[in-house]
Design an enzyme around this catalytic site. Structure first.
Site, PDB file in Angstrom:
ATOM      1  N   ASN A  37      14.964  65.535 -15.832  1.00 30.47           N
ATOM      2  CA  ASN A  37      14.384  64.205 -15.691  1.00 30.47           C
ATOM      3  C   ASN A  37      15.156  63.151 -16.460  1.00 30.47           C
ATOM      4  O   ASN A  37      15.242  62.009 -16.036  1.00 30.47           O
ATOM      5  CB  ASN A  37      12.919  64.214 -16.142  1.00 30.47           C
ATOM      6  CG  ASN A  37      12.054  65.007 -15.182  1.00 30.47           C
ATOM      7  OD1 ASN A  37      12.461  65.276 -14.056  1.00 30.47           O
ATOM      8  ND2 ASN A  37      10.875  65.388 -15.608  1.00 30.47           N
ATOM      9  N   GLN A  47       2.866  65.270 -10.143  1.00 32.36           N
ATOM     10  CA  GLN A  47       3.495  65.755 -11.371  1.00 32.36           C
ATOM     11  C   GLN A  47       4.948  65.319 -11.483  1.00 32.36           C
ATOM     12  O   GLN A  47       5.378  64.801 -12.515  1.00 32.36           O
ATOM     13  CB  GLN A  47       3.417  67.282 -11.446  1.00 32.36           C
ATOM     14  CG  GLN A  47       4.127  67.816 -12.682  1.00 32.36           C
ATOM     15  CD  GLN A  47       3.798  69.252 -13.004  1.00 32.36           C
ATOM     16  OE1 GLN A  47       3.029  69.893 -12.310  1.00 32.36           O
ATOM     17  NE2 GLN A  47       4.367  69.765 -14.063  1.00 32.36           N
ATOM     18  N   THR A  69       9.261  75.781  -5.826  1.00 32.29           N
ATOM     19  CA  THR A  69       8.060  75.799  -6.661  1.00 32.29           C
ATOM     20  C   THR A  69       6.829  76.106  -5.816  1.00 32.29           C
ATOM     21  O   THR A  69       5.766  76.362  -6.339  1.00 32.29           O
ATOM     22  CB  THR A  69       7.843  74.451  -7.360  1.00 32.29           C
ATOM     23  OG1 THR A  69       7.856  73.433  -6.357  1.00 32.29           O
ATOM     24  CG2 THR A  69       8.937  74.181  -8.358  1.00 32.29           C
ATOM     25  N   SER A  80       7.559  63.800  -5.325  1.00 30.80           N
ATOM     26  CA  SER A  80       8.310  64.938  -4.795  1.00 30.80           C
ATOM     27  C   SER A  80       7.885  65.147  -3.351  1.00 30.80           C
ATOM     28  O   SER A  80       6.811  64.722  -2.945  1.00 30.80           O
ATOM     29  CB  SER A  80       8.007  66.192  -5.606  1.00 30.80           C
ATOM     30  OG  SER A  80       6.641  66.512  -5.444  1.00 30.80           O
ATOM     31  N   GLU A  88      19.137  43.595  -1.452  1.00 31.08           N
ATOM     32  CA  GLU A  88      20.577  43.694  -1.268  1.00 31.08           C
ATOM     33  C   GLU A  88      21.018  45.146  -1.046  1.00 31.08           C
ATOM     34  O   GLU A  88      21.935  45.415  -0.288  1.00 31.08           O
ATOM     35  CB  GLU A  88      21.265  43.134  -2.514  1.00 31.08           C
ATOM     36  CG  GLU A  88      22.430  42.247  -2.210  1.00 31.08           C
ATOM     37  CD  GLU A  88      22.961  41.579  -3.461  1.00 31.08           C
ATOM     38  OE1 GLU A  88      24.146  41.773  -3.735  1.00 31.08           O
ATOM     39  OE2 GLU A  88      22.199  40.896  -4.164  1.00 31.08           O
ATOM     40  N   GLY A  90       1.589  68.767  -3.190  1.00 32.24           N
ATOM     41  CA  GLY A  90       0.538  68.234  -2.333  1.00 32.24           C
ATOM     42  C   GLY A  90       0.300  66.757  -2.578  1.00 32.24           C
ATOM     43  O   GLY A  90       0.196  65.964  -1.643  1.00 32.24           O
ATOM     44  N   THR A  91       0.243  66.380  -3.862  1.00 30.78           N
ATOM     45  CA  THR A  91       0.025  64.974  -4.196  1.00 30.78           C
ATOM     46  C   THR A  91       1.274  64.169  -3.849  1.00 30.78           C
ATOM     47  O   THR A  91       1.195  63.113  -3.236  1.00 30.78           O
ATOM     48  CB  THR A  91      -0.286  64.811  -5.702  1.00 30.78           C
ATOM     49  OG1 THR A  91      -1.305  65.735  -6.058  1.00 30.78           O
ATOM     50  CG2 THR A  91      -0.762  63.415  -6.011  1.00 30.78           C
ATOM     51  N   ASN A 144      16.506  69.224  -7.024  1.00 31.86           N
ATOM     52  CA  ASN A 144      16.487  69.836  -8.356  1.00 31.86           C
ATOM     53  C   ASN A 144      17.655  70.770  -8.578  1.00 31.86           C
ATOM     54  O   ASN A 144      18.238  70.816  -9.650  1.00 31.86           O
ATOM     55  CB  ASN A 144      15.188  70.616  -8.569  1.00 31.86           C
ATOM     56  CG  ASN A 144      14.078  69.728  -9.082  1.00 31.86           C
ATOM     57  OD1 ASN A 144      14.341  68.629  -9.554  1.00 31.86           O
ATOM     58  ND2 ASN A 144      12.856  70.192  -8.981  1.00 31.86           N
ATOM     59  N   GLU A 146      -4.828  65.448 -10.355  1.00 24.69           N
ATOM     60  CA  GLU A 146      -5.451  66.237 -11.428  1.00 24.69           C
ATOM     61  C   GLU A 146      -4.943  65.705 -12.767  1.00 24.69           C
ATOM     62  O   GLU A 146      -3.860  65.144 -12.839  1.00 24.69           O
ATOM     63  CB  GLU A 146      -5.185  67.733 -11.240  1.00 24.69           C
ATOM     64  CG  GLU A 146      -3.731  68.142 -11.187  1.00 24.69           C
ATOM     65  CD  GLU A 146      -3.287  68.754 -12.482  1.00 24.69           C
ATOM     66  OE1 GLU A 146      -4.102  69.392 -13.148  1.00 24.69           O
ATOM     67  OE2 GLU A 146      -2.119  68.573 -12.834  1.00 24.69           O
TER      68      GLU A 146
END
EC number: 3.6.5.-
Length: 450
Positions: A228, A11, A179, A140, A254, A144-145, A206, A71
């Protein structure tokens, strides 16, 4: 050509990807459908922006990027969003069930089902490149992903594209806000796995960015879009020299040559200036000296740590807009005279400068003001060890009680992997500590042992 392929994982990676590609399109005058009215050579391309975009025969510009999530919901927003026509449908890859904040699911059980498909799509992008320079991986540490799948993918990229450089843009878990409870586990497992595969990792925290949005842009409650877009500006500054012709250009290798003194010490701090709202910018004109000084303020950094407690090993200043070398030299000379900024004694000069004449672009209706000049500083400082120490401490508190470990073991991990990863990070902290020690003292200490 020196092309770069961007890979956005999970995400966080996908949402930062949205912000970055939105900004790149504005900077290059590419419309949401991929057409670029200003580009006269249709289909052919050795324009600078072709490092990030490939051109089809019909004159459509397609990002050299892959979006992956385990997902579908987040990537579906790209599929239906403003820029849906920009991407080839095969560039947006989704699984059916998510990694549930679990590194083991992203790395072992669910990740391995999709990783070959992802590598296949990356291979297709790589085949379109004439001289692939490397990969930019956005993810991140906490998810998990972002932790599990990104590290799996990097391991596989090392096998398939051995010598190509891999740069990470990683969202580091914020010190206060979280989170997911298991962020420390995921972060430490992913750092351990990717440490040998990543050439350079820019960490962004963050909370640090929340504070910048609150303080400099007067946004009371920043959203992820606000964050973002700011991260997008930083990524854009770092990659600007690859996408535009400038006076002093910097390419991916470089960066590493100048910022990474030892293979493991590859976590530079990014600082961006000026972050300023339109109301304020209307009343002030920021000089090169002012924005350069702002870079050395801990308040403008993307990770919460205090460089005044550490030592700088290297420093890269990337200017864009109306900047001439004379001003830069003067600004840097002033900074060197200040005693607050300490370099390690084995790296006396330590400033590398890049200048790009393309002024920074801002998203219309966004929070940032349009300014004439901006600078992004990448510095490798021993202070970032504070960030690791903080994370390791949280890991220790949970792991002492073996809290939540069964979720990982249940997905086929072994407990040994936790302790192995933790030892690796302890070694990393030690590495940072040793790098900061003055070489003369170090020699004296060694002499006593024999």
């Amino acid at each position: 050509m020196r092309e770069c392929i961007s890979i956005h994982v999970g995400q966080a990676g996908v949402q930062i990807g949205n912000a970055c590609w939105e900004l790149y399109c504005l900077e290059h005058g590419i419309q949401p459908d991929g057409q670029m009215p200003s580009d006269k050579t249709i289909g052919g391309g050795d324009d600078s922006f072709n490092t990030f975009f490939s051109e089809t025969g019909a004159g459509k510009h397609v990002p050299r990027a892959v979006f992956v999530d385990l997902e579908p919901t987040v990537v579906d927003e790209v599929r239906t969003g403003t820029y849906r026509q920009l991407f080839h449908p095969e560039q947006l890859i989704t699984g059916k069930e998510d990694a549930a904040n679990n590194y083991a699911r992203g790395h072992y059980t669910i990740g391995k089902e999709i990783v070959d498909l992802v590598l296949d799509r990356i291979r297709k992008l790589a085949d379109l490149c004439t001289g692939l320079q490397g990969f930019l991986i956005f993810h991140s540490f906490g998810g998990g992903t972002g932790s599990g799948f990104a590290s799996l993918l990097m391991e596989r990229l090392s096998v398939d594209y051995g010598k190509k450089s891999k740069l990470e843009f990683a969202i580091y878990p914020a010190p206060q806000v979280s989170t997911a409870v298991v962020e420390p586990y995921n972060s430490i497992l992913t750092t351990h796995t990717t440490l040998e595969h990543s050439d350079c990792a820019f960490m962004v925290d963050n909370e640090a960015i929340y504070d910048i949005c609150r303080r400099n842009l007067d946004i009371e409650r920043p959203t992820y879009t606000n964050l973002n877009r700011l991260i997008g500006q930083i990524v854009s500054s770092i990659t600007a020299s690859l996408r535009f012709d400038g006076a002093l250009n910097v390419d991916l290798t470089e960066f590493q040559t100048n910022l990474v003194p030892y293979p493991r010490i590859h976590f530079p701090l990014a600082t961006y200036a000026p972050v300023i709202s339109a109301e304020k910018a209307y009343h002030e004109q920021l000089s090169v000296a002012e924005i350069t000084n702002a870079c050395f303020e801990p308040a403008n950094q993307m990770v919460k740590c205090d460089p005044r407690h550490g030592k700088y090993m290297a420093c890269c200043m990337l200017y864009r807009g109306d900047v001439v070398p004379k001003d830069v030299n003067a600004a840097i000379a002033t900074i060197k005279t200040k005693r607050t900024i300490q370099f390690v004694d084995w790296c006396p000069t330590g400033f590398k400068v890049g200048i790009n004449y393309q002024p920074p672009t801002v998203v219309p209706g966004g929070d940032l003001a349009k300014v004439q000049r901006a600078v992004c500083m990448l510095s490798n400082t021993t202070a970032i060890a504070e960030a690791w120490a903080r994370l390791d401490h949280k890991f220790d508190l949970m792991y002492a009680k073996r809290a939540f470990v069964h979720w990982y073991v249940g997905e086929g991990m072994e407990e040994g992997e936790f302790s192995e990863a933790r030892e690796d990070l302890a070694a990393l902290e030690k590495d940072y500590e040793e790098v900061g020690v003055d070489s003369v003292e170090a020699e004296a200490e060694e002499g006593e042992e024999y």
